[in-house]
Write a protein that holds these residues in place. Structure first.
Motif, PDB file in Angstrom:
ATOM      1  N   LYS A 129      64.453 -20.159  47.117  1.00  0.00           N
ATOM      2  CA  LYS A 129      64.152 -21.572  46.725  1.00  0.00           C
ATOM      3  C   LYS A 129      65.034 -22.538  46.282  1.00  0.00           C
ATOM      4  CE  LYS A 129      59.612 -20.669  47.561  1.00  0.00           C
ATOM      5  NZ  LYS A 129      58.762 -21.370  48.511  1.00  0.00           N
ATOM      6  N   LYS A 130      66.254 -22.063  45.902  1.00  0.00           N
ATOM      7  CA  LYS A 130      67.368 -22.787  45.179  1.00  0.00           C
ATOM      8  C   LYS A 130      68.452 -22.713  45.896  1.00  0.00           C
ATOM      9  CE  LYS A 130      64.937 -22.480  40.551  1.00  0.00           C
ATOM     10  NZ  LYS A 130      65.092 -22.069  39.267  1.00  0.00           N
ATOM     11  N   ALA A 131      69.457 -23.653  45.924  1.00  0.00           N
ATOM     12  CA  ALA A 131      70.715 -23.556  46.250  1.00  0.00           C
ATOM     13  C   ALA A 131      71.632 -23.145  45.195  1.00  0.00           C
ATOM     14  CB  ALA A 131      71.290 -25.078  46.562  1.00  0.00           C
ATOM     15  N   THR A 172      64.825 -22.614  51.612  1.00  0.00           N
ATOM     16  CA  THR A 172      65.930 -23.697  51.662  1.00  0.00           C
ATOM     17  C   THR A 172      66.651 -23.828  52.895  1.00  0.00           C
ATOM     18  OG1 THR A 172      67.578 -22.184  51.024  1.00  0.00           O
ATOM     19  CG2 THR A 172      66.593 -23.333  49.256  1.00  0.00           C
ATOM     20  N   ASP A 173      67.195 -25.180  53.296  1.00  0.00           N
ATOM     21  CA  ASP A 173      67.787 -25.251  54.365  1.00  0.00           C
ATOM     22  C   ASP A 173      69.063 -24.409  54.466  1.00  0.00           C
ATOM     23  OD1 ASP A 173      66.024 -27.326  55.360  1.00  0.00           O
ATOM     24  OD2 ASP A 173      67.180 -28.838  54.569  1.00  0.00           O
TER      25      ASP A 173
END
Length: 316
Positions: free
Chosen positions: A283-285, A208-209
């Motif tokens: 992979k997830k916020a 993720t960013d």
């Protein structure tokens, strides 16, 4: 920058883009090869053997002169996919394999049959001598500045200890974020370096960013050790969530680890749980953030293409 590592892998610069769980991918390694270094991906980044096979085929198509690619294998019993991964890699082909967390004997034997070189992660002289005796082509010297599962010795102490007592090339892993760091490792006697954390904040990285930006916002002083991911001490960014859950294994994990009959199974379960925690964060916020990184993120000041990160490593 001609060294034994550049000769072994036929690359322009003595740098391996280190294998990082969930971070490394075909796009990153392709850019690494184009820039004249080697790139490596954990085989565990692929859920199935077919996905691993497809990645190898893509990398073979993308390979250019002056670059090379390989895969990292977890070779202990916690990785139930190990034998299948080794079979696929040896059948499809690559330039090198890096082994971690276990005996590389079978990997060396099978890989050498098909002309694949094997480099082995080590943290001390005892294991270095063992893998040299098994026929390893080079040693990855994991020091106390590495990201993830690190060693206990400083880069200088470990490199000098290994180069003075081993005949095969030593590649330093940990503590490299700029060209000055590379020059320092080579001055200690290393024939190359393995660089991971600076590539987390690359455009191509498969995370993720938020994770990438954390490597920009945090620095070396924000890296701490935790036992909460795999049961084995691992370096992570000291986010508010990490502070909240603490860094020590639970009392029940410590108790079970003392039971010889249960220890192996506890490690396998803890390893599996840790991988899922890391994947969710990458992979997830989510506020439940456990981001693995090393102190070399100190040199990361923006999210850049892999190509530019490599240019900074070889020129700045």
């Amino acid at each position: 920058m001609n060294t034994k590592l550049t000769q072994l892998l036929e690359i322009k610069y003595p740098i391996i883009q280190a294998p990082m769980f969930l971070v490394s991918n075909v796009a990153m390694v392709t850019e690494a090869m184009k820039a004249g270094i080697a790139g490596c991906i954990p085989a565990l980044n692929y859920r199935t053997l077919d996905e691993l096979r497809m990645a190898i085929k893509q990398l073979k198509q993308n390979k250019v002169e002056g670059g090379s690619f390989g895969f990292n294998l977890i070779v202990n019993k916690s990785n139930v996919k190990y034998r299948g991964q080794l079979e696929v890699i040896c059948k499809e082909g690559c330039d090198f394999i890096i082994t971690s967390l276990g005996s590389p004997e079978e990997t060396i034997r099978q890989a050498h049959k098909v002309g694949i070189k094997v480099f082995c992660d080590v943290t001390d002289l005892k294991f270095a001598k063992k893998v040299e005796g098994l026929g390893a082509d080079a040693i990855i010297a994991v020091n106390n500045e590495a990201g993830g599962h690190r060693g206990n010795l400083s880069p200088e102490e470990l490199i000098k200890q290994l180069t003075e007592n081993c005949m095969i090339p030593v590649i330093s892993a940990g503590g490299v974020g700029c060209k000055a760091d590379i020059d320092m490792m080579l001055s200690y006697g290393a024939k190359g370096v393995s660089v991971g954390s600076p590539f987390i904040a690359s455009l191509e990285a498969g995370v993720t960013d938020d994770y990438k930006q954390a490597c920009v916002d945090y620095g070396a002083e924000d890296i701490i050790m935790t036992e909460r991911i795999s049961g084995t001490p691992c370096t992570v960014i000291n986010t508010p969530y990490v502070q909240k859950i603490g860094t020590k294994a639970t009392w029940i994990e410590n108790l079970l680890n003392k039971n010889r009959k249960l220890k192996k199974w506890v490690k396998m379960i803890r390893f599996s749980i840790g991988m899922k925690i890391t994947e969710k964060a990458a992979k997830k916020a989510t506020y439940k953030t456990v981001w693995v990184a090393g102190p070399s993120i100190e040199h990361t000041d923006s999210i850049l293409p892999t190509k530019e990160i490599i240019e900074r490593l070889i020129r700045d």
